[in-house]
Design a protein around this motif. Structure first.
Motif, PDB file in Angstrom:
ATOM      1  N   ALA A  47       4.101 -11.941  -7.127  1.00 10.52           N
ATOM      2  CA  ALA A  47       3.287 -11.778  -5.912  1.00 10.52           C
ATOM      3  C   ALA A  47       4.128 -11.207  -4.770  1.00 10.52           C
ATOM      4  CB  ALA A  47       2.685 -13.124  -5.507  1.00 10.52           C
ATOM      5  N   ALA A  48       5.350 -11.701  -4.631  1.00 11.14           N
ATOM      6  CA  ALA A  48       6.206 -11.215  -3.538  1.00 11.14           C
ATOM      7  C   ALA A  48       6.623  -9.767  -3.777  1.00 11.14           C
ATOM      8  CB  ALA A  48       7.429 -12.118  -3.393  1.00 11.14           C
ATOM      9  N   LEU A  49       6.850  -9.403  -5.035  1.00 12.88           N
ATOM     10  CA  LEU A  49       7.194  -8.006  -5.348  1.00 12.88           C
ATOM     11  C   LEU A  49       6.025  -7.075  -5.009  1.00 12.88           C
ATOM     12  CD1 LEU A  49       9.107  -8.437  -8.734  1.00 12.88           C
ATOM     13  CD2 LEU A  49      10.025  -7.390  -6.644  1.00 12.88           C
ATOM     14  N   ALA A  50       4.810  -7.562  -5.199  1.00 14.30           N
ATOM     15  CA  ALA A  50       3.637  -6.737  -4.852  1.00 14.30           C
ATOM     16  C   ALA A  50       3.616  -6.461  -3.348  1.00 14.30           C
ATOM     17  CB  ALA A  50       2.356  -7.443  -5.296  1.00 14.30           C
ATOM     18  N   GLU A  51       4.066  -7.443  -2.557  1.00 15.60           N
ATOM     19  CA  GLU A  51       4.135  -7.227  -1.098  1.00 15.60           C
ATOM     20  C   GLU A  51       5.189  -6.179  -0.756  1.00 15.60           C
ATOM     21  OE1 GLU A  51       4.575 -10.811   1.245  1.00 15.60           O
ATOM     22  OE2 GLU A  51       3.096 -11.844   0.000  1.00 15.60           O
ATOM     23  N   THR A  52       6.319  -6.239  -1.429  1.00 14.61           N
ATOM     24  CA  THR A  52       7.364  -5.222  -1.197  1.00 14.61           C
ATOM     25  C   THR A  52       6.838  -3.843  -1.565  1.00 14.61           C
ATOM     26  OG1 THR A  52       9.119  -6.828  -1.630  1.00 14.61           O
ATOM     27  CG2 THR A  52       9.705  -4.499  -1.842  1.00 14.61           C
ATOM     28  N   LYS A  53       6.160  -3.753  -2.694  1.00 13.85           N
ATOM     29  CA  LYS A  53       5.615  -2.462  -3.149  1.00 13.85           C
ATOM     30  C   LYS A  53       4.633  -1.902  -2.112  1.00 13.85           C
ATOM     31  CE  LYS A  53       2.832  -0.667  -7.039  1.00 13.85           C
ATOM     32  NZ  LYS A  53       3.521   0.562  -7.419  1.00 13.85           N
ATOM     33  N   ALA A  54       3.763  -2.768  -1.603  1.00 12.65           N
ATOM     34  CA  ALA A  54       2.789  -2.314  -0.602  1.00 12.65           C
ATOM     35  C   ALA A  54       3.500  -1.819   0.659  1.00 12.65           C
ATOM     36  CB  ALA A  54       1.825  -3.459  -0.265  1.00 12.65           C
ATOM     37  N   ALA A  55       4.561  -2.513   1.048  1.00  9.41           N
ATOM     38  CA  ALA A  55       5.299  -2.106   2.262  1.00  9.41           C
ATOM     39  C   ALA A  55       5.983  -0.760   2.059  1.00  9.41           C
ATOM     40  CB  ALA A  55       6.325  -3.180   2.622  1.00  9.41           C
ATOM     41  N   VAL A  56       6.552  -0.547   0.875  1.00  7.46           N
ATOM     42  CA  VAL A  56       7.217   0.735   0.584  1.00  7.46           C
ATOM     43  C   VAL A  56       6.174   1.856   0.557  1.00  7.46           C
ATOM     44  CG1 VAL A  56       8.412   2.038  -1.236  1.00  7.46           C
ATOM     45  CG2 VAL A  56       9.184  -0.275  -0.617  1.00  7.46           C
ATOM     46  N   GLU A  57       5.058   1.594  -0.106  1.00 10.31           N
ATOM     47  CA  GLU A  57       4.031   2.639  -0.229  1.00 10.31           C
ATOM     48  C   GLU A  57       3.398   2.948   1.128  1.00 10.31           C
ATOM     49  OE1 GLU A  57       3.092   2.016  -4.970  1.00 10.31           O
ATOM     50  OE2 GLU A  57       1.661   1.205  -3.524  1.00 10.31           O
ATOM     51  N   ALA A  58       3.377   1.950   1.999  1.00 11.62           N
ATOM     52  CA  ALA A  58       2.856   2.193   3.358  1.00 11.62           C
ATOM     53  C   ALA A  58       3.738   3.176   4.120  1.00 11.62           C
ATOM     54  CB  ALA A  58       2.759   0.869   4.117  1.00 11.62           C
ATOM     55  N   LYS A  59       5.007   3.297   3.686  1.00 16.79           N
ATOM     56  CA  LYS A  59       5.930   4.283   4.292  1.00 16.79           C
ATOM     57  C   LYS A  59       5.788   5.650   3.624  1.00 16.79           C
ATOM     58  CE  LYS A  59       8.174   1.135   6.808  1.00 16.79           C
ATOM     59  NZ  LYS A  59       7.958   1.050   8.251  1.00 16.79           N
ATOM     60  N   GLY A  60       4.888   5.751   2.636  1.00 15.19           N
ATOM     61  CA  GLY A  60       4.679   7.037   1.962  1.00 15.19           C
ATOM     62  C   GLY A  60       5.651   7.298   0.825  1.00 15.19           C
ATOM     63  N   ARG A  61       6.352   6.247   0.360  1.00 13.53           N
ATOM     64  CA  ARG A  61       7.313   6.425  -0.721  1.00 13.53           C
ATOM     65  C   ARG A  61       6.814   5.728  -1.989  1.00 13.53           C
ATOM     66  NH1 ARG A  61       9.538  10.613   1.022  1.00 13.53           N
ATOM     67  NH2 ARG A  61      10.428  10.478  -1.070  1.00 13.53           N
ATOM     68  N   ARG A  62       7.375   6.100  -3.135  1.00 12.87           N
ATOM     69  CA  ARG A  62       7.005   5.467  -4.402  1.00 12.87           C
ATOM     70  C   ARG A  62       7.766   4.145  -4.565  1.00 12.87           C
ATOM     71  NH1 ARG A  62       8.573   9.401  -9.048  1.00 12.87           N
ATOM     72  NH2 ARG A  62      10.397   9.674  -7.706  1.00 12.87           N
ATOM     73  N   CYS A  63       7.132   3.204  -5.250  1.00  8.56           N
ATOM     74  CA  CYS A  63       7.811   1.934  -5.550  1.00  8.56           C
ATOM     75  C   CYS A  63       7.506   1.519  -6.982  1.00  8.56           C
ATOM     76  CB  CYS A  63       7.390   0.824  -4.589  1.00  8.56           C
ATOM     77  SG  CYS A  63       8.333  -0.708  -4.835  1.00  8.56           S
ATOM     78  N   LEU A  64       8.547   1.432  -7.784  1.00  3.49           N
ATOM     79  CA  LEU A  64       8.430   0.949  -9.161  1.00  3.49           C
ATOM     80  C   LEU A  64       8.895  -0.511  -9.170  1.00  3.49           C
ATOM     81  CD1 LEU A  64       8.170   1.417 -12.273  1.00  3.49           C
ATOM     82  CD2 LEU A  64      10.565   2.156 -12.229  1.00  3.49           C
TER      83      LEU A  64
END
Ligand code: NAP
Length: 256
Positions: A47-64
């Protein structure tokens, strides 16, 4: 020469951050993404990793996102393999995943010792060993090992943790020496108390924190973004002449 924005940027770089689910690691993902990097986020908490992914994608970058337990060799191997299979290379490795324990020399548990060493010291070696070959092939890379002020001074009740971080500082110098011919810089970041979930767990009691703060010249603890900004500097080409160093970010604590 590129202008200062380009020198401090990581646009187009691929960064793998361990311990990316909270605290310093999650903040490093946000800051590196803000500065242009795509992120591989490694930790266990889905769940916490999903939050990190959303934050990265909000910056317009990819997150694996890669869920892996870095206390095991298998977990580290799988994380590195998945990252390389997906993106071919990693330009920036941030070895940040860690655990801390308040245990004195007389109290230290041998089971905890093995676990702390596995996460704080063995995993950084394993990740560097697996990701450096692709950096060598492209003649460029940055490895940033998140250590601690506990790695350079004797903090009470940090016996096992100090062993892991002091070892990480020493190992970083070997990494820097061996990888310098390939234009790969390797440094540690050594924070003081930072108010993350780990920091709050150990330091929220004023009876413990206040005597400590009395010895910190700047008189305060740190915030995750202050460490993340230093990580960004070490990930950028602005720091290309810095390698094999332990960079203190400690409010002056170890200067006294
Ligand atoms: P934190 O809030 O406890 O976060 C630790 C991170 O490490 C989490 O993302 C956690 O993810 C990950 N992690 C722990 N065990 C793991 C495992 N077995 N496999 C994969 N990931 C694991 O800690 P923090 O304060 O942000 O600390 C980050 C780094 O800074 C650590 O190396 C720490 O030693 C260092 N540091 C912290 C302070 C401080 O005061 N906070 C001071 C000096 C140095 P999951 O639980 O999701 O796996």
């Amino acid at each position: 020469m590129a202008d200062f924005v380009d020198r401090f940027s990581v646009t187009g770089r691929k960064a793998l951050v361990t311990g990316a689910s909270r605290g310093i690691g999650a903040e490093a993902c946000r800051v590196l993404a803000d500065a242009g990097a795509d992120i591989v986020a490694v930790a266990r908490d889905t769940a916490a990793l999903a939050e990190t992914k959303a934050a990265v994608e909000a910056k317009g970058r990819r997150c694996l996102v890669i869920e892996a337990d870095l206390a095991t060799v298998e977990g580290g191997r799988r994380a590195a393999q998945q990252a390389l299979e997906a993106w071919g290379t990693i330009d920036i490795l941030v070895n940040n995943a860690g655990m801390g324990l308040a245990e004195s020399v007389l109290d230290a548990s041998m089971e905890h010792f093995d676990e702390v060493i596995a996460i704080n010291l063995r995993a950084p070696l394993l990740m560097a060993q697996l990701l450096a070959p692709a950096m060598i092939a492209q003649r460029r890379g940055k490895i940033i090992n998140i250590s601690s002020q506990a790695g350079v001074i004797g903090l009470l009740e940090h016996a096992t943790y100090a062993a892991s971080k002091g070892g990480l500082n020493a190992m970083t110098k070997v990494m820097a020496a061996e990888l310098s011919p390939h234009n790969i810089q390797v440094n540690t970041v050594c924070p003081t108390v930072i108010m993350t979930p780990m920091g709050e767990k150990h330091w929220s009691d004023p009876a413990r924190l206040d005597p400590f703060l009395a010895k910190v010249p700047l008189g305060r603890v740190g915030q995750p973004i202050e460490v993340a900004d230093l990580i960004l500097f070490l990930a950028s080409s602005a720091s290309d002449l810095i390698t094999g160093d332990d960079i203190m970010i400690d409010g002056g604590y170890t200067a006294l």
